[in-house]
Design a protein around this motif. Structure first.
Motif, PDB file in Angstrom:
ATOM      1  N   ASP A  75       9.705  10.955  -1.509  1.00 33.70           N
ATOM      2  CA  ASP A  75       9.676   9.539  -1.856  1.00 33.70           C
ATOM      3  C   ASP A  75       9.847   9.398  -3.368  1.00 33.70           C
ATOM      4  OD1 ASP A  75       8.389   6.868  -2.588  1.00 33.70           O
ATOM      5  OD2 ASP A  75       8.378   6.774  -0.407  1.00 33.70           O
ATOM      6  N   GLU A  76      10.600   8.406  -3.773  1.00 36.67           N
ATOM      7  CA  GLU A  76      10.882   8.242  -5.196  1.00 36.67           C
ATOM      8  C   GLU A  76       9.629   7.957  -6.017  1.00 36.67           C
ATOM      9  OE1 GLU A  76      13.947   5.329  -5.436  1.00 36.67           O
ATOM     10  OE2 GLU A  76      15.479   6.645  -4.584  1.00 36.67           O
ATOM     11  N   ASN A  77       8.554   7.505  -5.377  1.00 36.27           N
ATOM     12  CA  ASN A  77       7.294   7.243  -6.086  1.00 36.27           C
ATOM     13  C   ASN A  77       6.383   8.467  -6.128  1.00 36.27           C
ATOM     14  OD1 ASN A  77       7.965   4.496  -6.525  1.00 36.27           O
ATOM     15  ND2 ASN A  77       7.303   3.989  -4.435  1.00 36.27           N
ATOM     16  N   LEU A  78       6.806   9.553  -5.465  1.00 39.40           N
ATOM     17  CA  LEU A  78       5.980  10.756  -5.414  1.00 39.40           C
ATOM     18  C   LEU A  78       6.117  11.547  -6.716  1.00 39.40           C
ATOM     19  CD1 LEU A  78       4.272  12.702  -3.489  1.00 39.40           C
ATOM     20  CD2 LEU A  78       6.430  13.912  -3.159  1.00 39.40           C
ATOM     21  N   PRO A  79       5.006  11.908  -7.353  1.00 40.17           N
ATOM     22  CA  PRO A  79       5.100  12.764  -8.552  1.00 40.17           C
ATOM     23  C   PRO A  79       5.660  14.137  -8.177  1.00 40.17           C
ATOM     24  CG  PRO A  79       2.915  11.757  -8.352  1.00 40.17           C
ATOM     25  CD  PRO A  79       3.616  11.518  -7.055  1.00 40.17           C
ATOM     26  N   VAL A  80       6.705  14.564  -8.853  1.00 40.49           N
ATOM     27  CA  VAL A  80       7.317  15.864  -8.599  1.00 40.49           C
ATOM     28  C   VAL A  80       7.513  16.574  -9.928  1.00 40.49           C
ATOM     29  CG1 VAL A  80       8.484  15.135  -6.474  1.00 40.49           C
ATOM     30  CG2 VAL A  80       9.664  14.897  -8.676  1.00 40.49           C
ATOM     31  N   PRO A  81       7.659  17.901  -9.903  1.00 43.79           N
ATOM     32  CA  PRO A  81       7.935  18.625 -11.146  1.00 43.79           C
ATOM     33  C   PRO A  81       9.243  18.143 -11.781  1.00 43.79           C
ATOM     34  CG  PRO A  81       7.328  20.141  -9.378  1.00 43.79           C
ATOM     35  CD  PRO A  81       7.520  18.801  -8.739  1.00 43.79           C
ATOM     36  N   PRO A  82       9.410  18.334 -13.083  1.00 41.64           N
ATOM     37  CA  PRO A  82      10.603  17.818 -13.780  1.00 41.64           C
ATOM     38  C   PRO A  82      11.913  18.406 -13.282  1.00 41.64           C
ATOM     39  CG  PRO A  82       9.269  19.218 -15.226  1.00 41.64           C
ATOM     40  CD  PRO A  82       8.452  18.960 -14.017  1.00 41.64           C
ATOM     41  N   TYR A  83      11.860  19.572 -12.647  1.00 39.80           N
ATOM     42  CA  TYR A  83      13.098  20.184 -12.155  1.00 39.80           C
ATOM     43  C   TYR A  83      13.487  19.694 -10.760  1.00 39.80           C
ATOM     44  CZ  TYR A  83       9.665  23.245  -9.858  1.00 39.80           C
ATOM     45  OH  TYR A  83       8.607  23.737  -9.117  1.00 39.80           O
ATOM     46  N   VAL A  84      12.674  18.846 -10.136  1.00 36.06           N
ATOM     47  CA  VAL A  84      12.943  18.360  -8.779  1.00 36.06           C
ATOM     48  C   VAL A  84      13.571  16.966  -8.841  1.00 36.06           C
ATOM     49  CG1 VAL A  84      11.915  17.643  -6.582  1.00 36.06           C
ATOM     50  CG2 VAL A  84      11.126  19.726  -7.714  1.00 36.06           C
ATOM     51  N   VAL A  85      14.649  16.792  -8.074  1.00 35.97           N
ATOM     52  CA  VAL A  85      15.278  15.489  -7.905  1.00 35.97           C
ATOM     53  C   VAL A  85      14.934  14.977  -6.510  1.00 35.97           C
ATOM     54  CG1 VAL A  85      17.464  14.241  -7.754  1.00 35.97           C
ATOM     55  CG2 VAL A  85      17.152  16.031  -9.492  1.00 35.97           C
ATOM     56  N   ALA A  86      14.272  13.828  -6.438  1.00 31.86           N
ATOM     57  CA  ALA A  86      13.860  13.273  -5.147  1.00 31.86           C
ATOM     58  C   ALA A  86      15.069  12.668  -4.442  1.00 31.86           C
ATOM     59  CB  ALA A  86      12.782  12.215  -5.350  1.00 31.86           C
ATOM     60  N   ALA A  87      15.250  13.053  -3.173  1.00 34.92           N
ATOM     61  CA  ALA A  87      16.401  12.584  -2.396  1.00 34.92           C
ATOM     62  C   ALA A  87      16.030  11.499  -1.400  1.00 34.92           C
ATOM     63  CB  ALA A  87      17.039  13.754  -1.660  1.00 34.92           C
ATOM     64  N   GLY A  88      14.836  10.940  -1.529  1.00 35.64           N
ATOM     65  CA  GLY A  88      14.420   9.889  -0.611  1.00 35.64           C
ATOM     66  C   GLY A  88      13.481  10.381   0.461  1.00 35.64           C
ATOM     67  N   ARG A  89      12.938   9.435   1.191  1.00 31.45           N
ATOM     68  CA  ARG A  89      11.912   9.721   2.187  1.00 31.45           C
ATOM     69  C   ARG A  89      12.461  10.540   3.344  1.00 31.45           C
ATOM     70  NH1 ARG A  89       8.594   4.553   3.670  1.00 31.45           N
ATOM     71  NH2 ARG A  89       8.219   4.821   1.425  1.00 31.45           N
ATOM     72  N   ALA A  90      11.635  11.438   3.863  1.00 36.24           N
ATOM     73  CA  ALA A  90      12.006  12.275   4.998  1.00 36.24           C
ATOM     74  C   ALA A  90      11.480  11.673   6.293  1.00 36.24           C
ATOM     75  CB  ALA A  90      11.431  13.685   4.820  1.00 36.24           C
ATOM     76  N   VAL A  91      12.076  12.082   7.404  1.00 33.97           N
ATOM     77  CA  VAL A  91      11.621  11.648   8.723  1.00 33.97           C
ATOM     78  C   VAL A  91      11.249  12.875   9.541  1.00 33.97           C
ATOM     79  CG1 VAL A  91      13.006   9.567   8.704  1.00 33.97           C
ATOM     80  CG2 VAL A  91      13.978  11.656   9.630  1.00 33.97           C
ATOM     81  N   PRO A  92      10.246  12.761  10.445  1.00 27.46           N
ATOM     82  CA  PRO A  92       9.831  13.921  11.240  1.00 27.46           C
ATOM     83  C   PRO A  92      10.829  14.228  12.343  1.00 27.46           C
ATOM     84  CG  PRO A  92       8.516  11.990  11.804  1.00 27.46           C
ATOM     85  CD  PRO A  92       9.388  11.586  10.657  1.00 27.46           C
ATOM     86  N   VAL A  93      11.156  15.525  12.482  1.00 25.93           N
ATOM     87  CA  VAL A  93      12.093  15.994  13.510  1.00 25.93           C
ATOM     88  C   VAL A  93      11.504  17.246  14.148  1.00 25.93           C
ATOM     89  CG1 VAL A  93      14.417  16.876  13.964  1.00 25.93           C
ATOM     90  CG2 VAL A  93      14.068  15.098  12.240  1.00 25.93           C
ATOM     91  N   PRO A  94      11.338  17.300  15.490  1.00 24.82           N
ATOM     92  CA  PRO A  94      10.869  18.533  16.129  1.00 24.82           C
ATOM     93  C   PRO A  94      11.847  19.663  15.872  1.00 24.82           C
ATOM     94  CG  PRO A  94      10.784  16.679  17.663  1.00 24.82           C
ATOM     95  CD  PRO A  94      11.568  16.210  16.467  1.00 24.82           C
ATOM     96  N   TYR A  95      11.323  20.823  15.429  1.00 25.79           N
ATOM     97  CA  TYR A  95      12.209  21.944  15.102  1.00 25.79           C
ATOM     98  C   TYR A  95      11.427  23.247  15.148  1.00 25.79           C
ATOM     99  CZ  TYR A  95      15.467  24.935  12.511  1.00 25.79           C
ATOM    100  OH  TYR A  95      16.298  25.952  12.133  1.00 25.79           O
ATOM    101  N   ASN A  96      11.930  24.221  15.938  1.00 26.25           N
ATOM    102  CA  ASN A  96      11.399  25.592  15.983  1.00 26.25           C
ATOM    103  C   ASN A  96       9.897  25.611  16.260  1.00 26.25           C
ATOM    104  OD1 ASN A  96      11.655  28.406  15.853  1.00 26.25           O
ATOM    105  ND2 ASN A  96      11.148  28.458  13.679  1.00 26.25           N
ATOM    106  N   GLY A  97       9.465  24.814  17.234  1.00 25.87           N
ATOM    107  CA  GLY A  97       8.056  24.807  17.623  1.00 25.87           C
ATOM    108  C   GLY A  97       7.148  24.063  16.680  1.00 25.87           C
TER     109      GLY A  97
END
Length: 392
Positions: A42-64
């Motif tokens: 999320d663009e409002n989430l604090p992240v390290p300076p080397y991280v570029v936020a790509a927007g909110r994620a959605v839950p997807v069932p994957y590999n159990g």
């Protein structure tokens, strides 16, 4: 070197891939490289300076499990902008066969591309169905890395080609130097993992716990992780519940202190593991390890030499092994010693150098040169799983 790394999973949700990407990025930055990480956040989430936020994620069932991913037109636009602005010498994708930022970047990128495959799931129906869609993108990849032999086998069986095996890295010194905490010491068993995720195996450990406590009444179980605590202990006798302490989500420093404090770390996972980073962290902290006998865990524990193994989902075997180990200080000390020696191969100084050598190979064209030499017995291109038509 300008390095772009794509993390497919939500940055704010703890997981082995996210930790691997974070630690790799920080290791490379310490060495003087310019690193940018694109990750769902999320663009409002604090992240390290080397991280570029790509927007909110959605839950997807994957590999159990349930993976939190970003995909779609908006995500694709952000990927293209990040690639355009980055001017990267090499692009490093993680899990490019998931419907995520990684496959979007693979479709959009040109130039040297390295991909790391983490998943171990040889019978994945989703991968079988996705093969025709993914294959054209995978042909753009210059070099492939698998975090274990089992992740490599999954890649080969579903998509062909090959990969060099480079394990996940751990900052061994961070865990080795952590301070034990008195309240977590003295007859304690540790577990770290998502409580409500069945494949992490907490139900197997809880099924074994009454027998362990009957033999060793002073034992406590410390559980670190997110989930429904009341649901987890439902059906357990009150005297057993009293010996369980739920710590909730812990910081990296708290996790390191926990692993430094416990008498025994138990990993009762039931499947779907391609590596086992928590085992490496536990060994780095000097915790004796008792783990389910998954292929990936057996490899991490050097076939059982660096930690003990029990049959998967066998609560009686887990209980018997835990009782025996907790009553044998000499064996616990031997496991600490063997684990501490074995874990050096997973330190970032070693793992990071191996990954950098792959970057250098695909960016300098050395792979194409040595591949042409008959004495190379298959060539560096084969060793790294390089695409035949991929040149820097």
């Amino acid at each position: 070197m300008r390095i772009g790394i794509v993390c497919p999973y939500a940055w704010d949700v703890p997981g082995g891939v996210q930790f691997h990407v974070r630690d790799l990025a920080e290791h490379l930055i310490r060495l003087g490289h310019h690193v940018s990480v694109l990750a769902p956040a999320d663009e409002n989430l604090p992240v390290p300076p080397y991280v570029v936020a790509a927007g909110r994620a959605v839950p997807v069932p994957y590999n159990g499990s349930v993976a939190r991913l970003s995909f779609g037109f908006l995500s694709a636009a952000r990927v293209r902008r990040w690639l355009h602005d980055g001017h990267f010498d090499v692009l490093h994708l993680h899990e490019p066969v998931t419907p995520s930022l990684s496959i979007l970047a693979c479709w959009a990128a040109s130039g040297p591309i390295v991909a790391t495959f983490h998943t171990s799931n040889p019978r994945s129906r989703a991968m079988i169905a996705a093969e025709p869609l993914m294959q054209p993108a995978l042909e753009k990849i210059s070099a492939r890395i698998a975090v274990s032999e089992y992740a490599r086998r999954t890649l080969v069986e579903h998509f062909g080609g090959d990969a060099v095996v480079i394990p996940n890295g751990v900052d061994v010194g961070f865990f080795a130097d952590a301070e034990p905490r008195p309240e977590w010491s003295g007859g304690t068993i540790g577990f770290v993992g998502r409580i409500n995720e069945p494949r992490k195996g907490l139900p197997t450990l809880l099924e074994a716990l009454p027998r362990i406590i009957a033999a060793r009444p002073d034992v406590r179980l410390l559980v670190a992780g997110k989930g429904d605590e009341e649901e987890a202990v439902k059906g357990l006798p009150p005297q057993v519940r009293a010996r369980i302490e739920f710590l909730g989500m812990v910081t990296d420093q708290e996790k390191a202190s926990l692993l430094r404090s416990v008498d025994l770390y138990v990993a009762p996972n039931t499947g779907g593991e391609s590596f086992g980073i928590i085992l490496v962290e536990a060994m780095s902290a000097g915790a004796p390890v008792l783990a389910s006998d998954l292929d990936a865990f057996r490899q991490v524990l050097d076939g059982g030499a660096a930690g003990e193994l029990f049959p998967v989902e066998d609560a009686d075997a887990l209980a018997g092994a835990a009782i025996r180990l907790l009553g044998d200080p000499a064996r616990l000390a031997a496991l600490r010693e063997s684990g501490s020696r074995h874990v050096r191969r997973f330190d970032w100084e070693t793992v990071g150098a191996d990954i950098l050598s792959v970057y250098e190979t695909v960016t300098t064209g050395a792979a194409a040169i040595v591949d042409a030499e008959p004495s190379d017995n298959g060539g560096w291109r084969a060793r790294f799983g390089l695409a035949r038509d991929a040149t820097p």
